[in-house]
Design an enzyme around this catalytic site. Structure first.
Site, PDB file in Angstrom:
ATOM      1  N   ASP A  59       0.827  -1.128   0.016  1.00  0.00           N
ATOM      2  CA  ASP A  59      -0.110  -0.037  -0.147  1.00  0.00           C
ATOM      3  C   ASP A  59       1.044   1.314  -0.174  1.00  0.00           C
ATOM      4  OD1 ASP A  59      -1.830   2.196   1.222  1.00  0.00           O
ATOM      5  OD2 ASP A  59      -3.276   0.458   1.161  1.00  0.00           O
ATOM      6  N   ILE A  60       0.537   2.223  -0.893  1.00  0.00           N
ATOM      7  CA  ILE A  60       1.586   3.618  -0.819  1.00  0.00           C
ATOM      8  C   ILE A  60       1.071   4.412   0.405  1.00  0.00           C
ATOM      9  CG2 ILE A  60       1.495   3.686  -3.147  1.00  0.00           C
ATOM     10  CD1 ILE A  60      -0.811   5.828  -3.102  1.00  0.00           C
ATOM     11  N   ASN A  72     -12.840  -3.188   2.417  1.00  0.00           N
ATOM     12  CA  ASN A  72     -13.709  -2.051   2.672  1.00  0.00           C
ATOM     13  C   ASN A  72     -14.671  -2.210   1.549  1.00  0.00           C
ATOM     14  OD1 ASN A  72     -12.177  -1.155   4.988  1.00  0.00           O
ATOM     15  ND2 ASN A  72     -10.725  -0.229   3.668  1.00  0.00           N
ATOM     16  N   GLY A 118     -14.861   3.311   3.971  1.00  0.00           N
ATOM     17  CA  GLY A 118     -13.689   3.633   3.555  1.00  0.00           C
ATOM     18  C   GLY A 118     -13.185   3.182   2.409  1.00  0.00           C
ATOM     19  N   GLN A 119     -13.644   2.411   1.388  1.00  0.00           N
ATOM     20  CA  GLN A 119     -13.192   1.980   0.026  1.00  0.00           C
ATOM     21  C   GLN A 119     -12.931   3.322  -0.943  1.00  0.00           C
ATOM     22  OE1 GLN A 119     -15.793  -0.874  -2.032  1.00  0.00           O
ATOM     23  NE2 GLN A 119     -14.307  -1.004  -3.583  1.00  0.00           N
ATOM     24  N   HIS A 171     -10.588  -5.372  -3.216  1.00  0.00           N
ATOM     25  CA  HIS A 171      -9.213  -5.854  -2.683  1.00  0.00           C
ATOM     26  C   HIS A 171      -9.162  -6.031  -1.220  1.00  0.00           C
ATOM     27  CE1 HIS A 171      -9.997  -1.530  -2.303  1.00  0.00           C
ATOM     28  NE2 HIS A 171      -8.815  -1.248  -1.282  1.00  0.00           N
ATOM     29  N   HIS A 196      -6.911  -5.864   2.354  1.00  0.00           N
ATOM     30  CA  HIS A 196      -5.823  -5.386   3.021  1.00  0.00           C
ATOM     31  C   HIS A 196      -5.163  -6.288   3.905  1.00  0.00           C
ATOM     32  CE1 HIS A 196      -6.860  -1.014   2.103  1.00  0.00           C
ATOM     33  NE2 HIS A 196      -7.793  -1.216   1.999  1.00  0.00           N
TER      34      HIS A 196
END
Length: 117
Positions: A35-36, A90, A96-97, A103, A105
């Protein structure tokens, strides 16, 4: 159409190689990358290569692919040597998507409180 790449999807562009990502794992059906904006020392996203807008659409449209994503979350945790970890999907803006491609996390490497914030 579910399963088909979407031109405006960030994750579809990563799958296609058009946007760089720090890859962690890749299978025939999934891609895992860092994740960035990590929220834990280990924060990896596991995505299906096929486009489904969220976890609910993925589970309904391609349950075998949903299982592949879940299987890869464990493989990421094993590779990262995590004793415990959290897997989060999410689903929807209120949850929070922010990227409309299913995907998971994988978060670990620190204590994770409950309930999450």
């Amino acid at each position: 159409m579910p399963g088909e790449p979407q031109e405006d999807c960030l994750f579809c562009k990563i799958v296609a190689g058009g946007i760089p990502a720090t890859l962690v794992r890749e299978t025939e059906t999934t891609l895992a990358f860092r994740d960035i904006n990590p929220q834990a020392p280990t924060h990896v996203l596991v995505i299906p290569k096929a486009h489904y807008k969220d976890a609910a659409a993925l589970a309904a449209g391609a349950p075998e692919l949903a299982a592949d994503v879940l299987r890869e979350t464990q493989a990421v945790a094993d590779d990262e040597k995590l004793d415990s970890y959290r897997t989060v999907f999410n689903t929807g803006a209120g949850a929070g998507q922010t990227v409309w491609h299913a995907h998971a996390h994988v978060l670990g490497g620190r204590g994770l409180q409950w309930p999450p914030g």
